[in-house]
Motif scaffolding. Structure first.
Motif, PDB file in Angstrom:
ATOM      1  N   ASP A  15      -5.447  -1.383  -5.016  1.00 20.26           N
ATOM      2  CA  ASP A  15      -4.912  -1.969  -3.789  1.00 20.26           C
ATOM      3  C   ASP A  15      -5.858  -3.069  -3.312  1.00 20.26           C
ATOM      4  O   ASP A  15      -6.967  -2.784  -2.872  1.00 20.26           O
ATOM      5  CB  ASP A  15      -4.774  -0.872  -2.733  1.00 20.26           C
ATOM      6  CG  ASP A  15      -3.849  -1.288  -1.603  1.00 20.26           C
ATOM      7  OD1 ASP A  15      -3.414  -2.465  -1.598  1.00 20.26           O
ATOM      8  OD2 ASP A  15      -3.556  -0.436  -0.743  1.00 20.26           O
ATOM      9  N   THR A  55       0.833  -1.204   0.000  1.00 16.19           N
ATOM     10  CA  THR A  55       0.000   0.000   0.000  1.00 16.19           C
ATOM     11  C   THR A  55       0.864   1.249   0.000  1.00 16.19           C
ATOM     12  O   THR A  55       0.570   2.228  -0.692  1.00 16.19           O
ATOM     13  CB  THR A  55      -0.924  -0.015   1.234  1.00 16.19           C
ATOM     14  OG1 THR A  55      -1.758  -1.164   1.165  1.00 16.19           O
ATOM     15  CG2 THR A  55      -1.796   1.229   1.275  1.00 16.19           C
ATOM     16  N   GLN A  89      -7.787   0.174  -0.878  1.00 15.19           N
ATOM     17  CA  GLN A  89      -7.985  -1.130  -0.254  1.00 15.19           C
ATOM     18  C   GLN A  89      -9.427  -1.389   0.162  1.00 15.19           C
ATOM     19  O   GLN A  89      -9.943  -2.466  -0.049  1.00 15.19           O
ATOM     20  CB  GLN A  89      -7.050  -1.264   0.950  1.00 15.19           C
ATOM     21  CG  GLN A  89      -6.766  -2.708   1.328  1.00 15.19           C
ATOM     22  CD  GLN A  89      -5.428  -2.863   2.048  1.00 15.19           C
ATOM     23  OE1 GLN A  89      -4.714  -1.888   2.293  1.00 15.19           O
ATOM     24  NE2 GLN A  89      -5.075  -4.088   2.387  1.00 15.19           N
TER      25      GLN A  89
HETATM   26 MG   LIG Z   1      -2.149  -2.678   2.074  1.00 14.79          MG
END
Ligand SMILES: [Mg+2]
Ligand SMILES: Nc1ncnc2c1ncn2[C@@H]1O[C@H](COP(=O)(O)OP(=O)(O)OP(=O)(O)O)[C@@H](O)[C@H]1O
Lengths: 281, 298
Positions: A162, A42, A86
């Motif tokens: 992500d 990330t 994410q």
């Molecule tokens: Mg991550």
């Protein structure tokens, strides 16, 4: 296209997240960023969309040091990118179409243009019939597609995703990943996908950048992957050689059609300032 | 560009999505402005009364008994030339008696039985508005002293006290008003910060898709301004009702004693100022909270 030059990222509270990273991606390349939790995947993506700045080293996109970008120019950088984060945040009280439209509204497009492009993007991810639903009325996969539609609606040259298949079942994961791979084919966009989903990693014949504890521990090119030779050394010399390889990596460049050069606006994130911007308040 | 309409649409949508917060903000602004407005009405009317009584600031110069018409005429002309004096009226002994008789019900009949008229004739000196402050009145009265006058009379103590009272009231209105407005900005800022907290995802996502800081913030500022204006409007309506049903009641019971147009409503500029104050408070509240909230890094 994208270059990391000796990039180190140290978070003040938690310490080193990325260390001496040297890495580059070609235009139109599709690559997985992989590694165990906490490896720095990330963080790597955040450095690219300027949500974080490297502690040392440089991050370049098309030769521009975005690690030194003026904060005011960050929005223009992002208008040229599609980012799926994410937890693929959608606005809960706005419809699918409105969520996607947001990425165009920030550019100041006309409503008619926005409608048309949003339609096209939803079509592309197979959500044509769900334009007027709220995110809460969608399945996890459909929500993820909405996030992807939002990321591609302004025809970005770079897409960062992500864990786009984070909590989806296998079938949906293949679906979503297939969608991203297809987009790479169609639009010749550079696509980086962070994931630790082994099934996906094995299923697609694309480059795999392996991180562990903030260090680059492996960089497997698509062809090598197909041949079964696994690890690729990453000394600086060899890395430099790899950078110079003009040949296509991964299978997405196979059909190189002209990328439609239509941007929502002729704004260039490289321009340091937009004079119209400050005047609007 | 079309950022303005977008901001307006977003602001309206935001208010309908988070109605409770919108209502809370509007109520706070309306309440504060209502208090201020009510205070302003009281103040306006009190100074109105003072002005009217100020016009009545007269210095009565009571004449000695033995001054003939010629002497009175000469004195009157002399006083009229003074720069502080607006007008001089002669009140003869008979007129004085009549006025006195009319001042109390039934008194005229009692007075009619008198053999001699005990009241002196007088010159009533009315001052120009610029010389009606208590200390000035005293000064002028001093310069009016003549041997032909047996006494001078003016209601200085009362006017003075009234003046002091009014200055005090103005000062406390200023202090109270400032405090109230500051409290309103603070409260509005907090409710808008709540609204922003409820919508922090929106700020973050706007930033993620390449929205500028102002693109993300403008809807909140517009929302603050709208709520401020609405709060102002609500306070005006409430003020009007309050005036109608409370203040005018007071006038009905006190009106005779204090004059005919006691308890007037606020003049238009004051009403506009009240609306503007609402707008400013809403905008300022939104500004303080928006400036403090950083779009969190994603
Ligand atoms: Mg991550
Ligand atoms: N905003 C932050 N502040 C401080 N430390 C952070 C921050 N974000 C990440 N870290 C730390 O940096 C390291 C790398 O985190 P990162 O989020 O890049 O890992 P990741 O590879 O994406 O992990 P995951 O697979 O769980 O998403 C971790 O040790 C993490 O605790």
């Amino acid at each position: 296209m994208i270059q990391f030059r000796d990039v180190t990222k140290v978070y003040r509270k938690t310490g080193t997240a990325l260390e001496a990273l040297d890495l580059s991606f070609d235009e139109g390349e599709f690559a997985f960023i992989t590694g165990p939790s906490g490896a720095g995947k990330t963080t790597l993506l955040k450095l690219l969309y300027a949500a974080e700045r490297p502690s040392s080293g440089e991050v370049l996109i098309e030769g521009r040091a975005i690690s030194r970008l003026h904060p005011r120019s960050v929005p223009w950088l992002r208008r040229n990118m599609g980012v799926v984060i994410q937890d693929f945040r959608l606005l809960p009280r706005r419809t699918v179409a409105e969520n996607v439209a947001l990425a165009l509204e920030v550019c100041g497009l006309k409503q008619a243009d926005i409608q048309q492009r949003v339609h096209a993007a939803l079509d592309r991810v197979g959500l044509r019939d769900m334009a007027n639903r709220l995110p809460t009325e969608l399945s996890g996969g459909e929500q993820q597609r909405t996030a992807i539609a939002r990321a591609i609606v302004n025809e970005p040259s770079i897409i960062l995703a992500d864990e786009p298949t984070g909590n989806l079942d296998q079938e949906l994961s293949f679906d979503i990943m297939g969608l991203l791979v297809d987009l790479c084919h169609e639009k010749r966009a550079t696509i980086l996908v962070a994931t630790h989903d082994r099934n996906q990693l094995d299923a697609w014949n694309v480059r795999e950048v392996q991180l562990a504890d903030g260090r680059l521990v492996g960089d497997v090119l698509a062809d090598e992957k197909a041949n079964g030779s696994n690890r690729r050394p990453t000394t600086e010399v060899e890395q430099a050689e790899a950078d110079e390889q003009p040949q296509a990596q991964g299978d997405c460049i196979a059909n190189q059609e002209e990328r439609p050069d239509s941007r929502p606006e002729d704004e260039d994130w490289q321009a340091q300032e937009d004079p119209g911007e400050e005047a609007s308040i | 560009m079309n950022r303005g309409p977008y901001a307006l649409r977003r602001a309206l949508k935001g208010m309908s999505e988070y109605q409770f917060l919108a209502v809370a903000t509007i109520s706070v602004i309306a309440t504060v402005l209502l208090l201020l407005g009510a205070f302003a009405i009281v103040l306006t009317n009190l100074s109105g009364v003072l002005d009217r009584w100020g016009k009545d600031v007269q210095i009565s110069c009571y004449l000695q008994e033995n001054i003939g018409d010629a002497g009175v005429f000469r004195l009157k002309a002399e006083l009229e030339t003074m720069s502080e004096v607006a007008a001089v009226t002669y009140v003869s002994k008979d007129e004085a008696l009549q006025q006195f008789g009319n001042s109390i019900e039934g008194l005229d009949r009692i007075l009619a039985d008198l053999d001699t008229n005990p009241l002196p004739a007088s010159l009533e000196v009315r001052l120009l508005p610029a010389f009606q402050r208590p200390e000035q009145v005293a000064q002028v009265a001093e310069s009016l002293e003549r041997p032909e006058f047996q006494a001078l009379d003016y209601s200085h103590e009362w006017v003075e006290r009234y003046h002091n009272f009014l200055s005090l009231l103005r000062l406390s209105a200023l202090v109270l008003g400032t405090l109230l407005l500051a409290a309103a900005v603070f409260l509005v800022g907090n409710t808008i910060r709540l609204a922003i907290y409820a919508r922090r995802d929106e700020l973050a996502i706007v930033a993620l898709v390449g929205g500028t800081k102002w693109f993300a913030r403008l809807p909140f500022l517009v929302e603050g301004a709208l709520q401020g204006l609405l709060g102002g409007l609500v306070s005006l309506i409430l003020l009007r009702l309050l005036h109608q049903y409370a203040f005018l009641e007071v006038q009905d019971s006190l009106g005779m004693a204090l004059g005919p147009d006691l308890m007037v409503f606020l003049p238009t500029p004051a009403l506009v100022a009240l609306l503007a104050a609402g707008l400013a408070v809403g905008l300022l509240g939104a500004w303080t909270s928006v400036a403090r909230s950083r779009e969190e890094a994603l």
